[in-house]
Motif scaffolding. Structure first.
Motif, PDB file in Angstrom:
ATOM      1  N   SER A 195       0.826  -1.215   0.000  1.00 22.49           N
ATOM      2  CA  SER A 195       0.000   0.000   0.000  1.00 22.49           C
ATOM      3  C   SER A 195       0.858   1.262   0.000  1.00 22.49           C
ATOM      4  O   SER A 195       0.447   2.309  -0.506  1.00 22.49           O
ATOM      5  N   LEU A 196       2.057   1.157   0.558  1.00 16.79           N
ATOM      6  CA  LEU A 196       2.965   2.307   0.621  1.00 16.79           C
ATOM      7  C   LEU A 196       3.695   2.556  -0.696  1.00 16.79           C
ATOM      8  O   LEU A 196       4.308   3.611  -0.878  1.00 16.79           O
ATOM      9  N   SER A 237       2.004   7.052  -7.234  1.00 17.19           N
ATOM     10  CA  SER A 237       1.672   8.372  -6.667  1.00 17.19           C
ATOM     11  C   SER A 237       2.196   8.553  -5.247  1.00 17.19           C
ATOM     12  O   SER A 237       2.211   9.675  -4.734  1.00 17.19           O
ATOM     13  N   THR A 238       2.644   7.467  -4.589  1.00 19.57           N
ATOM     14  CA  THR A 238       3.187   7.624  -3.237  1.00 19.57           C
ATOM     15  C   THR A 238       4.645   8.081  -3.308  1.00 19.57           C
ATOM     16  O   THR A 238       5.334   7.882  -4.304  1.00 19.57           O
ATOM     17  N   LYS A 239       5.113   8.683  -2.221  1.00 16.62           N
ATOM     18  CA  LYS A 239       6.502   9.155  -2.163  1.00 16.62           C
ATOM     19  C   LYS A 239       7.484   7.990  -2.271  1.00 16.62           C
ATOM     20  O   LYS A 239       8.523   8.096  -2.928  1.00 16.62           O
ATOM     21  N   ALA A 240       7.154   6.883  -1.615  1.00 14.27           N
ATOM     22  CA  ALA A 240       8.041   5.717  -1.647  1.00 14.27           C
ATOM     23  C   ALA A 240       8.147   5.155  -3.064  1.00 14.27           C
ATOM     24  O   ALA A 240       9.231   4.768  -3.516  1.00 14.27           O
ATOM     25  N   TYR A 241       7.021   5.125  -3.760  1.00  9.47           N
ATOM     26  CA  TYR A 241       7.004   4.644  -5.154  1.00  9.47           C
ATOM     27  C   TYR A 241       7.927   5.495  -6.021  1.00  9.47           C
ATOM     28  O   TYR A 241       8.740   4.969  -6.792  1.00  9.47           O
ATOM     29  N   ARG A 242       7.817   6.804  -5.880  1.00  7.18           N
ATOM     30  CA  ARG A 242       8.652   7.708  -6.685  1.00  7.18           C
ATOM     31  C   ARG A 242      10.129   7.537  -6.346  1.00  7.18           C
ATOM     32  O   ARG A 242      10.986   7.551  -7.228  1.00  7.18           O
ATOM     33  N   LEU A 267       4.529  -1.133  -9.772  1.00  8.24           N
ATOM     34  CA  LEU A 267       5.853  -1.716  -9.584  1.00  8.24           C
ATOM     35  C   LEU A 267       5.898  -3.143 -10.114  1.00  8.24           C
ATOM     36  O   LEU A 267       4.955  -3.919  -9.937  1.00  8.24           O
ATOM     37  N   ASN A 268       6.999  -3.473 -10.742  1.00  7.80           N
ATOM     38  CA  ASN A 268       7.255  -4.849 -11.157  1.00  7.80           C
ATOM     39  C   ASN A 268       7.909  -5.538  -9.958  1.00  7.80           C
ATOM     40  O   ASN A 268       9.133  -5.577  -9.832  1.00  7.80           O
TER      41      ASN A 268
END
Length: 202
Positions: free
Chosen positions: A40-41, A45-50, A67-68
């Motif tokens: 979920s994090l 669009s999340t900061k961790a994703y970026r 994410l792959n």
């Protein structure tokens, strides 16, 4: 008012943690899963994703933008420094979210599913639990389940198991142990016994 007992559920890969967590959930026990929180994090669009995309590049991004995760797992499995980078990014966020969910829990006890409880160098996770519950099984069973679940070769399964901490290290940390090497009925019986114990423990 008695505080909620915090049980840290852990175990090696393919030991049966998800099955055990489901059986506890069927008994009405709140489940807080570190892997679910991590996913979920890291949605787009999340900061961790970026941060992950900037660090690892587009090779860990699928066509739909998500994410792959298999590719990301492959990278951190083969490169310990990259695994450490990812843990340093996500663990503080996971810890914060877990604390938030624990505060909302009003049951006699809750289960924190923490696959890397033994491996992690972040001791805050160990300090946040009252008891460590280990799902234990034989290496042979792990191999069988891992190969069947992930459709991988014996050599690949062996390399994955070798990268994890040892069974001896997990047993040393455990306060309670569930032996998951027999029948589902036997497994449920052990969980029922622990459920009664945790529900009345002060």
């Amino acid at each position: 008012m008695r505080s909620t007992l915090i049980i840290g559920l852990t175990g090696g890969i393919a030991s049966g943690k998800s099955t055990v967590a489901k059986y506890f959930a069927d008994l009405g026990v709140p489940i807080i899963d570190a892997d679910v929180i991590a996913k979920s994090l890291t949605i787009p669009s999340t900061k961790a994703y970026r941060a992950i995309l900037i660090h690892f590049g587009k090779e860990v991004c699928q066509n739909d933008g998500s994410l792959n995760r298999p590719q990301l797992r492959k990278i951190i499995f083969t490169k310990p420094t990259e695994r450490l980078w990812l843990e340093n990014l996500l663990h503080p966020l996971i810890y914060k979210e877990m604390r938030k969910e624990i505060k909302l829990c009003q049951a006699p006890y809750c289960i924190l599913v923490m696959p890397l409880l033994v491996e992690t160098k972040d001791h805050r996770f160990r300090k946040m639990i009252n008891r460590a519950l280990l799902v234990d099984t034989t290496k042979k069973k792990q191999m069988q389940r891992l190969r069947q679940r992930d459709h991988i070769t014996i050599a690949k399964a062996k390399s994955i198991l070798k990268a994890q901490c040892t069974r001896k290290e997990r047993l040393a940390l455990a306060d309670d142990i569930i032996h998951n090497d027999k029948t589902p009925i036997n497994l449920k019986k052990q969980i029922s016994t622990l459920h009664k114990k945790y529900s009345t423990k002060h």
